[in-house]
Design a protein around this motif. Structure first.
Motif, PDB file in Angstrom:
ATOM      1  N   ASP A  19      -9.199  33.347  64.168  1.00 32.05           N
ATOM      2  CA  ASP A  19     -10.230  32.322  63.937  1.00 32.05           C
ATOM      3  C   ASP A  19      -9.618  30.995  63.867  1.00 32.05           C
ATOM      4  O   ASP A  19      -9.692  29.870  64.556  1.00 32.05           O
ATOM      5  CB  ASP A  19     -11.137  32.342  62.812  1.00 32.05           C
ATOM      6  CG  ASP A  19     -11.930  33.701  63.289  1.00 32.05           C
ATOM      7  OD1 ASP A  19     -12.257  34.155  64.367  1.00 32.05           O
ATOM      8  OD2 ASP A  19     -12.489  34.374  62.287  1.00 32.05           O
ATOM      9  N   LEU A  20      -8.475  30.802  63.180  1.00 32.26           N
ATOM     10  CA  LEU A  20      -7.635  29.720  63.149  1.00 32.26           C
ATOM     11  C   LEU A  20      -7.175  29.127  64.082  1.00 32.26           C
ATOM     12  O   LEU A  20      -7.203  27.657  64.396  1.00 32.26           O
ATOM     13  CB  LEU A  20      -6.728  29.701  61.758  1.00 32.26           C
ATOM     14  CG  LEU A  20      -7.287  29.844  60.225  1.00 32.26           C
ATOM     15  CD1 LEU A  20      -6.113  30.211  59.269  1.00 32.26           C
ATOM     16  CD2 LEU A  20      -7.759  28.613  59.974  1.00 32.26           C
ATOM     17  N   ASN A  21      -6.518  30.061  64.974  1.00 24.36           N
ATOM     18  CA  ASN A  21      -5.887  29.662  66.221  1.00 24.36           C
ATOM     19  C   ASN A  21      -6.940  28.916  67.195  1.00 24.36           C
ATOM     20  O   ASN A  21      -6.218  27.650  67.692  1.00 24.36           O
ATOM     21  CB  ASN A  21      -5.010  30.722  66.958  1.00 24.36           C
ATOM     22  CG  ASN A  21      -3.816  30.917  66.293  1.00 24.36           C
ATOM     23  OD1 ASN A  21      -3.079  30.092  65.894  1.00 24.36           O
ATOM     24  ND2 ASN A  21      -3.451  32.202  66.712  1.00 24.36           N
ATOM     25  N   ASN A  22      -7.992  29.306  67.283  1.00 26.91           N
ATOM     26  CA  ASN A  22      -9.175  28.894  67.954  1.00 26.91           C
ATOM     27  C   ASN A  22      -9.427  27.491  67.142  1.00 26.91           C
ATOM     28  O   ASN A  22      -9.842  26.379  68.259  1.00 26.91           O
ATOM     29  CB  ASN A  22     -10.148  29.640  67.936  1.00 26.91           C
ATOM     30  CG  ASN A  22     -10.008  30.743  69.099  1.00 26.91           C
ATOM     31  OD1 ASN A  22      -9.313  30.747  70.037  1.00 26.91           O
ATOM     32  ND2 ASN A  22     -10.951  31.929  68.718  1.00 26.91           N
ATOM     33  N   LEU A  23      -9.380  27.306  66.109  1.00 27.85           N
ATOM     34  CA  LEU A  23      -9.845  25.982  65.623  1.00 27.85           C
ATOM     35  C   LEU A  23      -8.608  24.919  65.943  1.00 27.85           C
ATOM     36  O   LEU A  23      -8.631  23.882  66.189  1.00 27.85           O
ATOM     37  CB  LEU A  23     -10.173  26.329  64.225  1.00 27.85           C
ATOM     38  CG  LEU A  23     -11.413  26.796  63.814  1.00 27.85           C
ATOM     39  CD1 LEU A  23     -11.439  27.185  62.148  1.00 27.85           C
ATOM     40  CD2 LEU A  23     -12.553  26.425  64.143  1.00 27.85           C
ATOM     41  N   LEU A  24      -7.610  25.634  65.724  1.00 28.04           N
ATOM     42  CA  LEU A  24      -6.310  24.680  65.594  1.00 28.04           C
ATOM     43  C   LEU A  24      -5.932  24.206  67.132  1.00 28.04           C
ATOM     44  O   LEU A  24      -5.266  23.092  67.246  1.00 28.04           O
ATOM     45  CB  LEU A  24      -5.008  25.255  65.048  1.00 28.04           C
ATOM     46  CG  LEU A  24      -5.024  25.750  63.746  1.00 28.04           C
ATOM     47  CD1 LEU A  24      -3.761  26.468  63.404  1.00 28.04           C
ATOM     48  CD2 LEU A  24      -4.785  24.213  63.047  1.00 28.04           C
ATOM     49  N   SER A  25      -6.653  24.707  68.133  1.00 28.11           N
ATOM     50  CA  SER A  25      -6.264  24.463  69.319  1.00 28.11           C
ATOM     51  C   SER A  25      -6.715  22.939  69.634  1.00 28.11           C
ATOM     52  O   SER A  25      -6.215  22.201  70.468  1.00 28.11           O
ATOM     53  CB  SER A  25      -6.927  25.185  70.369  1.00 28.11           C
ATOM     54  OG  SER A  25      -6.541  26.589  70.432  1.00 28.11           O
ATOM     55  N   GLY A  26      -8.040  22.432  69.171  1.00 29.08           N
ATOM     56  CA  GLY A  26      -8.521  21.229  69.461  1.00 29.08           C
ATOM     57  C   GLY A  26      -7.739  20.406  68.612  1.00 29.08           C
ATOM     58  O   GLY A  26      -7.375  18.901  69.305  1.00 29.08           O
ATOM     59  N   ILE A  27      -7.232  20.516  67.295  1.00 29.23           N
ATOM     60  CA  ILE A  27      -6.326  19.757  66.452  1.00 29.23           C
ATOM     61  C   ILE A  27      -4.976  19.192  67.186  1.00 29.23           C
ATOM     62  O   ILE A  27      -4.381  18.298  67.240  1.00 29.23           O
ATOM     63  CB  ILE A  27      -5.977  20.381  65.136  1.00 29.23           C
ATOM     64  CG1 ILE A  27      -7.419  20.451  64.608  1.00 29.23           C
ATOM     65  CG2 ILE A  27      -5.113  19.258  64.283  1.00 29.23           C
ATOM     66  CD1 ILE A  27      -7.227  21.028  63.269  1.00 29.23           C
ATOM     67  N   ILE A  28      -4.532  20.469  68.120  1.00 28.32           N
ATOM     68  CA  ILE A  28      -3.263  20.243  68.816  1.00 28.32           C
ATOM     69  C   ILE A  28      -3.638  19.602  70.118  1.00 28.32           C
ATOM     70  O   ILE A  28      -2.628  18.835  70.603  1.00 28.32           O
ATOM     71  CB  ILE A  28      -2.367  21.598  68.856  1.00 28.32           C
ATOM     72  CG1 ILE A  28      -1.859  22.059  67.380  1.00 28.32           C
ATOM     73  CG2 ILE A  28      -1.233  21.444  69.727  1.00 28.32           C
ATOM     74  CD1 ILE A  28      -1.550  23.513  67.537  1.00 28.32           C
ATOM     75  N   ASN A  29      -4.195  20.240  70.794  1.00 32.18           N
ATOM     76  CA  ASN A  29      -4.344  19.742  72.440  1.00 32.18           C
ATOM     77  C   ASN A  29      -5.133  18.277  72.638  1.00 32.18           C
ATOM     78  O   ASN A  29      -4.850  17.761  73.623  1.00 32.18           O
ATOM     79  CB  ASN A  29      -5.298  20.943  73.168  1.00 32.18           C
ATOM     80  CG  ASN A  29      -4.414  22.265  73.103  1.00 32.18           C
ATOM     81  OD1 ASN A  29      -5.028  23.206  72.731  1.00 32.18           O
ATOM     82  ND2 ASN A  29      -3.286  22.299  73.483  1.00 32.18           N
ATOM     83  N   TYR A  30      -6.188  18.134  71.960  1.00 33.47           N
ATOM     84  CA  TYR A  30      -6.983  16.773  72.274  1.00 33.47           C
ATOM     85  C   TYR A  30      -5.966  15.707  71.712  1.00 33.47           C
ATOM     86  O   TYR A  30      -5.886  14.763  72.728  1.00 33.47           O
ATOM     87  CB  TYR A  30      -8.017  16.780  71.160  1.00 33.47           C
ATOM     88  CG  TYR A  30      -9.383  17.678  71.818  1.00 33.47           C
ATOM     89  CD1 TYR A  30      -9.663  17.252  73.086  1.00 33.47           C
ATOM     90  CD2 TYR A  30      -9.972  18.430  70.919  1.00 33.47           C
ATOM     91  CE1 TYR A  30     -10.489  18.073  73.625  1.00 33.47           C
ATOM     92  CE2 TYR A  30     -10.834  19.132  71.734  1.00 33.47           C
ATOM     93  CZ  TYR A  30     -11.344  19.066  72.960  1.00 33.47           C
ATOM     94  OH  TYR A  30     -12.337  19.696  73.538  1.00 33.47           O
ATOM     95  N   PRO A  31      -5.045  15.457  70.616  1.00 31.74           N
ATOM     96  CA  PRO A  31      -4.184  14.409  70.456  1.00 31.74           C
ATOM     97  C   PRO A  31      -3.247  14.446  71.985  1.00 31.74           C
ATOM     98  O   PRO A  31      -2.612  13.481  72.248  1.00 31.74           O
ATOM     99  CB  PRO A  31      -3.465  14.863  69.286  1.00 31.74           C
ATOM    100  CG  PRO A  31      -4.621  15.724  68.494  1.00 31.74           C
ATOM    101  CD  PRO A  31      -5.142  16.204  69.455  1.00 31.74           C
ATOM    102  N   GLU A  32      -2.676  15.632  72.137  1.00 31.60           N
ATOM    103  CA  GLU A  32      -1.795  15.806  73.429  1.00 31.60           C
ATOM    104  C   GLU A  32      -2.364  15.184  74.740  1.00 31.60           C
ATOM    105  O   GLU A  32      -1.751  14.344  75.291  1.00 31.60           O
ATOM    106  CB  GLU A  32      -1.314  17.107  73.624  1.00 31.60           C
ATOM    107  CG  GLU A  32      -0.072  17.371  74.422  1.00 31.60           C
ATOM    108  CD  GLU A  32       0.156  18.911  74.609  1.00 31.60           C
ATOM    109  OE1 GLU A  32       1.319  19.057  74.730  1.00 31.60           O
ATOM    110  OE2 GLU A  32      -0.663  19.764  74.643  1.00 31.60           O
TER     111      GLU A  32
END
Length: 809
Positions: free
Chosen positions: A450-463
């Motif tokens: 579940d955390l990996n799915n949530l962290l995707s936005g925190i990592i990918n959108y800034p990128e």
């Protein structure tokens, strides 16, 4: 007889009483009968043993005589050659000496006559030999018995085998300057040479080239004469052998002629038709038995006893000498054996009587003594066995006190029982730990997904935003920090996934030395070494590469965690030692299979780990670190799980002078995996249609945005069922497929449906979990690369480009 339960004591008393009642009567009777039978058997054994011994002696003696005679036979020709060559060498020296003394002072003809007279006067080879001389033109120069042929050519002189004798002499002497042998057939001196073809016998000649006059000087001897001398010597040797009062060796030829016997009157006579007392043709049977392979034994009635001169029963061993057609034998007289057996029987019967009287006197005394001794020992046995049945305190099974046991077998049994008890307790502790780890791992795995799915936005959108912002934008720094925070959170999630046993990871073949060097050169390590207190690193890497099949991320994580822990243990400064080596494991550590391993050792000279903490250091969330400085309590748990996943192990040794962690990785023979490098986003651009399948809207949006930026045409589906319907309407170049999509079909089930619609459909599997069995099944069905969430633009772009470029010419 016995009803219900009963004790050892009762059983012992009943058994002893029964034994005492029956032993005196039955034991005595059985012993007497057994002794009598034993004496009869002993008599038979003694007789058989005596006969076997004497037969073996006879066989050994005959074998020795046969070997001796055969050696003499085989030495006939070599000895004859030696004697003939020595004779010619001597004659050659005589000729050479005369020539040396007279050369230059006398004419050659006069010198030649002196040499001829000297050699013709010689009688080598025990007086019956002679010299002859030919020149190299085959002309006979000198011969003591061929005076009429002297001066004539022997070019056509031929023996009974068609051999040109003189030509063989000259050819051998010229081709062998040191001299050579010639076998030929020639008549004896008393026979006219004209009959040499009809009456010639095998002769061994030796010839030598006398260069001053181009002569061939030779001499020879008859093989038959040498063979006869050898036979006579063998007979004399055998005739001299005797043993005991009757032992002798007899010889006869294949015609039945006796060559040696204890009765000298029969020597030289033909005994072929001799009969023994039973009518057996004795010599013929001895001859037949002796000529069998290896010889044999024959029992018969001998016609002559050396002591009595009368016939006597005998067993003889006979063996043939094939080259001479002899049969040699020797044997033992059976009447002598029967006399010795009779004497032995009387002595055994006397001994038996004495044994009976003595045994009956002491039997009762022994039985009474056995009763009291057995009673005493049995009471001691009961006392020691009571230690095995003592009720344990507090309802727990406790170890047996082995110091109180005196009986060795019971002590061994108690030690084994204590060891089994200890192993049981350890196994129970390990089982409880494994269950605890499994429970924590399942929880961690679900949370991590579940955390990996949530962290995707925190990592990918800034990128994605960073790609669109200019380099001097004031928003770049906050976005970079947001992305970095996401990556750090993803690292913690990766630790949680490592704790979740049953998950795996992508493997590469790397050199363990290079992995250590890469970390040592990283900014993370540099920052750790530059932080107070002063810490130094001592590096001792193995000289040769150490290839291991591993997950690079997890191996690096192990190195980071252990070096960080070592640094934190050095609160007043010190040294961290990092060493690698190649070791051969054979039983130690016990949890490893035998074979070659790469060993990584990370040690420090700090204050060590307390003994009470050592059993728990690999437990999840167990930590002794200062709050806020580092760590989540998962560092050593990650190391422990990583080593198990890599079919290795981790051991720890700690004292007050420091700690040492040892990591064992199986060495592989596979080739090193090429390292994946970061590439510019422009190089990742491509074209083609891609279907993104994920139950999380944010994941679909991230993947769609990244792929659109990279130039691809993208469609999305929120479930496996929807994705299959998409494929029924149109075909996509690639499908990016999430593995876990509750409550519908998962990624593997979806891909199975896809390839029924479009066989060979290309796909990439993504998941918040690491690669598991379902992922591997999908890959075997035809799916390509596995990418773990959260992924970066670079990771997803490389995976897509790699998969689309497959099968393109």
């Amino acid at each position: 007889m016995l009803k219900g339960t009963y004790s050892f004591r009762t059983l012992y008393q009943i058994v002893i009483a029964t034994v005492l009642l029956l032993a005196v009567g039955t034991l005595g009777i059985f012993w007497l009968v057994g002794e009598y039978r034993h004496h009869d058997q002993m008599l038979d054994l003694v007789r058989d043993d005596y006969i076997s011994t004497r037969k073996a002696e006879s066989r050994t003696l005959v074998n020795l005589m046969v070997e001796s005679a055969d050696l003499r036979r085989l030495a006939v020709e070599p000895e004859l050659r030696k004697r003939v060559s020595e004779a010619v060498d001597n004659g050659y020296r005589i000729a050479a000496s005369i020539h040396k003394e007279m050369a230059g002072r006398f004419p050659d003809k006069e010198i030649q006559q002196v040499i001829i007279r000297a050699l013709m006067a010689e009688r080598p080879l025990d007086g019956h030999g002679y010299f002859w001389i030919h020149d190299t033109g085959y002309r006979l120069i000198a011969h003591p018995y061929r005076s009429e042929s002297i001066g004539k050519s022997d070019f056509d002189l031929t023996d009974s085998q068609g051999q040109k004798i003189a030509q063989s002499f000259v050819r051998t002497a010229i081709s062998q300057p040191e001299g050579g042998f010639v076998n030929y057939y020639w008549s004896r001196p008393e026979i006219d040479e004209r009959y040499h073809i009809d009456r010639g016998q095998l002769k061994i000649g030796y010839v030598k080239h006398f260069a001053p006059y181009e002569w061939v000087i030779g001499a020879g001897d008859f093989v038959a004469d040498a063979d006869n001398k050898a036979r006579e010597a063998a007979i004399r040797r055998i005739a001299a052998v005797s043993y005991g009062t009757k032992g002798y060796v007899f010889i006869h030829t294949k015609e039945g002629i006796c060559l040696n016997h204890a009765n000298k009157e029969v020597i030289g006579k033909n005994r072929w038709e001799l009969l023994d007392a039973s009518g057996m043709k004795l010599v013929q049977e001895l001859d037949r038995t002796g000529r069998q392979p290896g010889g044999g034994f024959l029992e018969y009635t001998a016609t002559f006893d050396p002591e009595s001169g009368k016939p006597a029963r005998k067993i003889s061993y006979v063996q043939a000498i094939p080259g001479w057609e002899w049969v040699i034998g020797s044997g033992v007289y059976l009447d002598d054996i029967d006399e010795k057996i009779t004497e032995y029987r009387h002595s055994l019967l006397d001994e038996l009587r004495r044994k009976i009287i003595t045994t009956l006197c002491i039997l009762v005394s022994i039985l009474i003594a056995v009763f009291f001794i057995g009673r005493h020992l049995f009471l001691k046995l009961l006392n020691e066995m009571s230690l095995f049945t003592m009720a344990p305190a507090a309802g727990r099974t406790g170890p047996i006190d082995t110091k109180r046991l005196k009986i060795r077998e019971l002590k061994i049994l108690a030690e084994q029982a204590n060891r089994i008890l200890k192993e049981k307790e350890e196994a129970q502790a390990e089982l409880a730990k494994a269950k605890r780890m499994e429970s924590i791992g399942q929880m961690a795995g679900g949370v991590a997904h579940d955390l990996n799915n949530l962290l995707s936005g925190i990592i990918n959108y800034p990128e994605l935003l960073l790609l669109k912002l200019p380099m001097d934008s004031p928003l770049r720094d906050p976005l970079e920090k947001i992305r970095e925070s996401g990556n750090r959170a993803a690292a913690v999630v990766a630790d949680l996934l490592t704790v979740a046993r049953g998950v795996a990871s992508n493997r590469e073949v790397l050199d363990l030395n290079e992995t250590v060097r890469e970390y040592l050169q990283s900014p993370q390590h540099g920052k750790l070494m530059n932080s107070p207190p002063e810490i130094s690193c001592r590096i001792m890497l193995h000289d040769e590469p150490l290839p291991i099949s591993c997950s690079p991320i997890h191996v690096t994580k192990c190195i980071v965690n252990l070096i960080t822990n070592a640094a934190e243990a050095l609160d007043k400064g010190g040294t961290i030692t990092i060493a690698t080596s190649a070791v051969q494991v054979d039983g130690i550590p016990a949890q490893l299979s035998p074979g070659p391993y790469a060993l990584l050792e990370i040690s420090d000279n700090g204050k060590g780990i307390p003994a009470e903490a050592l059993p728990h250091i690999f437990d999840p969330f167990f930590t002794r670190k200062k709050l806020g400085r580092s760590g989540t309590g998962l560092g050593l748990t990650v190391v422990w799980n990583t080593m198990l996943d890599h079919q290795g192990t981790v051991t720890v040794a700690s004292t007050a002078r420091g700690s040492c962690f040892s990591l064992y990785f199986p060495i592989t023979e596979e080739q090193a995996t090429p390292r994946t490098l970061m590439v510019d986003s422009a190089e990742l651009r491509g074209e083609g249609s891609i279907l993104v399948v994920d139950d999380e809207e944010i994941q679909r949006d991230i993947a769609s945005t990244i792929l659109t930026v990279l130039g691809y045409s993208v469609e999305t589906a929120a479930s496996g069922e929807e994705a299959v319907e998409f494929l029924r309407r149109r075909k996509f170049d690639l499908v990016i497929l999430d593995m876990i999509m509750p409550p519908g079909m998962n990624g593997r089930q979806t891909y199975e449906m896809m390839i029924t619609v479009h066989p060979g459909q290309k796909a990439i599997i993504v998941s918040g979990f690491s690669e598991n069995e379902e992922v591997q099944v999908a890959c075997r069905l035809g799916a390509g690369t596995f990418v773990k969430k959260p992924y970066s633009l670079n990771q997803l772009g490389l995976a897509v480009k790699k998969e689309l470029e497959k099968d393109r010419g």
